[in-house]
Design a protein around this motif. Structure first.
Motif, PDB file in Angstrom:
ATOM      1  N   PRO A   3     -15.959 -52.682  15.409  1.00 14.41           N
ATOM      2  CA  PRO A   3     -15.846 -53.775  14.427  1.00 14.41           C
ATOM      3  C   PRO A   3     -14.915 -54.895  14.873  1.00 14.41           C
ATOM      4  N   GLU A   4     -15.263 -56.109  14.464  1.00 18.89           N
ATOM      5  CA  GLU A   4     -14.387 -57.263  14.647  1.00 18.89           C
ATOM      6  C   GLU A   4     -13.406 -57.327  13.483  1.00 18.89           C
ATOM      7  N   ILE A   5     -12.188 -57.801  13.738  1.00 21.16           N
ATOM      8  CA  ILE A   5     -11.191 -57.892  12.677  1.00 21.16           C
ATOM      9  C   ILE A   5     -10.906 -59.351  12.338  1.00 21.16           C
ATOM     10  N   ASP A   6     -10.435 -59.565  11.082  1.00 21.16           N
ATOM     11  CA  ASP A   6     -10.041 -60.916  10.693  1.00 21.16           C
ATOM     12  C   ASP A   6      -8.529 -61.079  10.858  1.00 21.16           C
ATOM     13  N   ASP A   7      -7.988 -62.195  10.409  1.00 27.47           N
ATOM     14  CA  ASP A   7      -6.576 -62.519  10.648  1.00 27.47           C
ATOM     15  C   ASP A   7      -5.607 -61.562   9.970  1.00 27.47           C
ATOM     16  N   THR A   8      -6.035 -60.851   8.920  1.00 34.74           N
ATOM     17  CA  THR A   8      -5.130 -59.972   8.172  1.00 34.74           C
ATOM     18  C   THR A   8      -5.339 -58.496   8.483  1.00 34.74           C
ATOM     19  N   GLU A   9      -6.206 -58.199   9.435  1.00 35.73           N
ATOM     20  CA  GLU A   9      -6.577 -56.809   9.704  1.00 35.73           C
ATOM     21  C   GLU A   9      -6.040 -56.308  11.040  1.00 35.73           C
ATOM     22  N   VAL A  10      -6.096 -54.986  11.194  1.00 35.56           N
ATOM     23  CA  VAL A  10      -5.781 -54.342  12.462  1.00 35.56           C
ATOM     24  C   VAL A  10      -6.965 -53.469  12.871  1.00 35.56           C
ATOM     25  N   LEU A  11      -7.096 -53.266  14.164  1.00 42.38           N
ATOM     26  CA  LEU A  11      -8.081 -52.333  14.700  1.00 42.38           C
ATOM     27  C   LEU A  11      -7.329 -51.124  15.229  1.00 42.38           C
ATOM     28  N   VAL A  12      -7.777 -49.935  14.839  1.00 40.00           N
ATOM     29  CA  VAL A  12      -7.089 -48.692  15.171  1.00 40.00           C
ATOM     30  C   VAL A  12      -8.015 -47.780  15.957  1.00 40.00           C
ATOM     31  N   LYS A  13      -7.508 -47.235  17.060  1.00 44.38           N
ATOM     32  CA  LYS A  13      -8.231 -46.184  17.781  1.00 44.38           C
ATOM     33  C   LYS A  13      -7.926 -44.870  17.063  1.00 44.38           C
ATOM     34  N   VAL A  14      -8.939 -44.269  16.522  1.00 41.37           N
ATOM     35  CA  VAL A  14      -8.757 -43.096  15.662  1.00 41.37           C
ATOM     36  C   VAL A  14      -8.448 -41.857  16.499  1.00 41.37           C
ATOM     37  N   VAL A  15      -7.436 -41.117  16.070  1.00 44.91           N
ATOM     38  CA  VAL A  15      -7.067 -39.853  16.704  1.00 44.91           C
ATOM     39  C   VAL A  15      -7.503 -38.669  15.856  1.00 44.91           C
ATOM     40  N   ALA A  16      -7.280 -38.757  14.544  1.00 47.63           N
ATOM     41  CA  ALA A  16      -7.622 -37.644  13.655  1.00 47.63           C
ATOM     42  C   ALA A  16      -8.188 -38.160  12.342  1.00 47.63           C
ATOM     43  N   LEU A  17      -8.967 -37.306  11.682  1.00 46.30           N
ATOM     44  CA  LEU A  17      -9.634 -37.639  10.423  1.00 46.30           C
ATOM     45  C   LEU A  17      -9.386 -36.539   9.412  1.00 46.30           C
ATOM     46  N   ALA A  18      -9.461 -36.894   8.129  1.00 45.87           N
ATOM     47  CA  ALA A  18      -9.419 -35.896   7.068  1.00 45.87           C
ATOM     48  C   ALA A  18     -10.608 -36.119   6.138  1.00 45.87           C
ATOM     49  N   GLN A  19     -11.033 -35.061   5.485  1.00 47.53           N
ATOM     50  CA  GLN A  19     -12.263 -35.069   4.702  1.00 47.53           C
ATOM     51  C   GLN A  19     -11.962 -34.987   3.208  1.00 47.53           C
ATOM     52  N   ASN A  20     -12.797 -35.661   2.404  1.00 51.04           N
ATOM     53  CA  ASN A  20     -12.679 -35.658   0.949  1.00 51.04           C
ATOM     54  C   ASN A  20     -14.039 -35.391   0.317  1.00 51.04           C
ATOM     55  N   PRO A  21     -14.067 -34.894  -0.937  1.00 53.08           N
ATOM     56  CA  PRO A  21     -15.351 -34.731  -1.618  1.00 53.08           C
ATOM     57  C   PRO A  21     -16.159 -36.027  -1.710  1.00 53.08           C
ATOM     58  N   THR A  22     -15.454 -37.170  -1.816  1.00 52.58           N
ATOM     59  CA  THR A  22     -16.177 -38.436  -1.912  1.00 52.58           C
ATOM     60  C   THR A  22     -17.018 -38.710  -0.670  1.00 52.58           C
ATOM     61  N   ASP A  23     -16.667 -38.092   0.459  1.00 48.65           N
ATOM     62  CA  ASP A  23     -17.425 -38.325   1.691  1.00 48.65           C
ATOM     63  C   ASP A  23     -18.847 -37.789   1.555  1.00 48.65           C
ATOM     64  N   TRP A  24     -18.976 -36.529   1.149  1.00 47.45           N
ATOM     65  CA  TRP A  24     -20.333 -35.990   1.018  1.00 47.45           C
ATOM     66  C   TRP A  24     -21.058 -36.575  -0.193  1.00 47.45           C
ATOM     67  N   LYS A  25     -20.321 -36.960  -1.220  1.00 51.48           N
ATOM     68  CA  LYS A  25     -20.961 -37.571  -2.391  1.00 51.48           C
ATOM     69  C   LYS A  25     -21.549 -38.943  -2.046  1.00 51.48           C
ATOM     70  N   HIS A  26     -20.879 -39.680  -1.149  1.00 55.35           N
ATOM     71  CA  HIS A  26     -21.447 -40.957  -0.715  1.00 55.35           C
ATOM     72  C   HIS A  26     -22.704 -40.755   0.130  1.00 55.35           C
ATOM     73  N   ILE A  27     -22.744 -39.665   0.875  1.00 57.06           N
ATOM     74  CA  ILE A  27     -23.923 -39.389   1.696  1.00 57.06           C
ATOM     75  C   ILE A  27     -25.078 -38.869   0.843  1.00 57.06           C
ATOM     76  N   LYS A  28     -24.777 -37.885   0.015  1.00 56.87           N
ATOM     77  CA  LYS A  28     -25.824 -37.190  -0.748  1.00 56.87           C
ATOM     78  C   LYS A  28     -26.209 -37.901  -2.036  1.00 56.87           C
ATOM     79  N   GLY A  29     -25.269 -38.617  -2.642  1.00 52.04           N
ATOM     80  CA  GLY A  29     -25.526 -39.197  -3.952  1.00 52.04           C
ATOM     81  C   GLY A  29     -25.692 -40.700  -3.952  1.00 52.04           C
TER      82      GLY A  29
END
Length: 355
Positions: free
Chosen positions: A28-54
């Motif tokens: 992704p491209e960033i705008d003047d107020t944003e940062v770009l982050v190289k991701v090292v680790a992730l965490a999971q939430n119920p909203t993740d599968w609900k966004h996919i399935k629902g």
């Protein structure tokens, strides 16, 4: 470091058939107020599968919670800086260029918090996203419960109810209310009572106990005026409303409350909170409900995140316990299935993408 950023990255992307698969997409491209982050680790939430399935927005990047290193900053960003270890939260499953389950994530600069060096791991930092922010918003935002906000403390004995104390939101809510000086009564299954107490709960009640409501009233001297339902099913909301003291008060839920719950007691206001409003962007939720951008919600979260490094450094806030899933991005679908089947409790599912 900007010259080292590739043109494309791997990301877990929502599909029209209500699944998610890894695709190669542009970084992704960033705008003047944003940062770009190289991701090292992730965490999971119920909203993740609900966004996919629902909700199912095909072509959007899944995932909300991340931790990594800043590799590029916008022109107006003074902090964080390139090289900083930061963590944060984004509205996964909504945008084609903004989601956590990817090799790179973009986020608003003042909605990232700098992780104190050597204090917690990337996996632990990633747990302090969606659930932590939800607990902060629910407890301290003036338009939610409006509790006294750390580092300040309430100046008298006052009890707060946290329903679902061993869930991710509940674990953070217990800690936050405790360090603000409140007495906390939480509900949890017996196997998680000691966990809740270790986080600052003064009393923990088995929600399946037929006399649970009476026990809450007894331990709190029938004084509950503020509560957070971190589960927010209709029956848990009814339970919470009944547990309030004689003077009533306010219950905040993380899902909408049906009319039958709202009508139970005129002296108990039931209000839902939706953490995506803290990102300061307008969005359509669940297919048809528009939410305008809320600068007030974004501003409240931005100012609270400035406090988080010291709260972590001092040990006053501890990350969720973690359950590690192998495979990085490739392992996420297995983790989502594990969560959908209700096989985890008292832990946050996490993944590592890189060192």
């Amino acid at each position: 470091m900007a010259s080292e950023i590739p043109k494309t990255m791997k990301a877990l992307v929502t599909q029209a058939d209500k699944t998610a698969k890894i695709e190669e997409i542009p970084v992704p491209e960033i705008d003047d107020t944003e940062v770009l982050v190289k991701v090292v680790a992730l965490a999971q939430n119920p909203t993740d599968w609900k966004h996919i399935k629902g909700i199912t927005n095909p072509g959007t990047i899944c995932g909300c919670d991340w931790s990594g290193y800043v590799v590029k900053t916008g022109r107006k960003v003074s902090s964080p800086a390139v090289g900083d270890h930061v963590a944060g939260f984004v509205h996964g499953g909504t945008y084609k260029d903004r989601g956590a389950f990817a090799e790179y994530v973009k986020a608003t600069g003042d909605l990232c918090w700098k992780v104190p060096e050597g204090m917690i791991s990337h996996e632990e930092a990633a747990t302090m996203g969606c659930s932590f922010w939800t607990a902060v918003q629910a407890l301290f935002h003036p338009d939610r419960l409006g509790l006294v906000e750390p580092p300040n403390k309430v100046d008298k004995e006052e009890w707060v109810l946290v329903y679902g104390g061993s869930g991710s939101v509940g674990m953070f809510a217990i800690q936050l209310a405790h360090i603000a000086g409140y007495k906390v009564v939480a509900t949890a299954s017996p196997r998680n009572h000691e966990l809740c107490k270790s986080l600052g709960a003064d009393a923990v009640i088995d929600y399946k106990d037929p006399s649970a409501i009476e026990k809450i009233k007894e331990v709190s001297h029938n004084s509950i005026r503020a509560g957070l339902d971190a589960i927010s099913e209709a029956e848990t909301q009814k339970f919470c409303v009944q547990a309030f003291g004689a003077q009533g008060g306010k219950l905040v839920t993380i899902l909408g409350a049906p009319q039958e719950v709202q009508r139970m007691r005129a002296d108990v206001k039931v209000q839902s909170t939706l953490i995506y409003t803290s990102l300061g962007r307008s969005f359509i939720f669940a297919g048809n409900t528009p939410f305008p951008a809320s600068e007030e919600d974004r501003g409240h979260m931005a100012q609270f995140l400035k406090k988080v490094p010291e709260l972590v450094k001092s040990g006053q806030i501890k990350p969720n316990p973690t359950m590690f899933f192998d495979g990085g991005l490739e392992g996420i679908n297995a983790g989502l299935q594990h969560m959908m089947e209700g096989k985890h409790s008292g832990q946050k599912i996490v993944y590592r993408l890189t060192n």
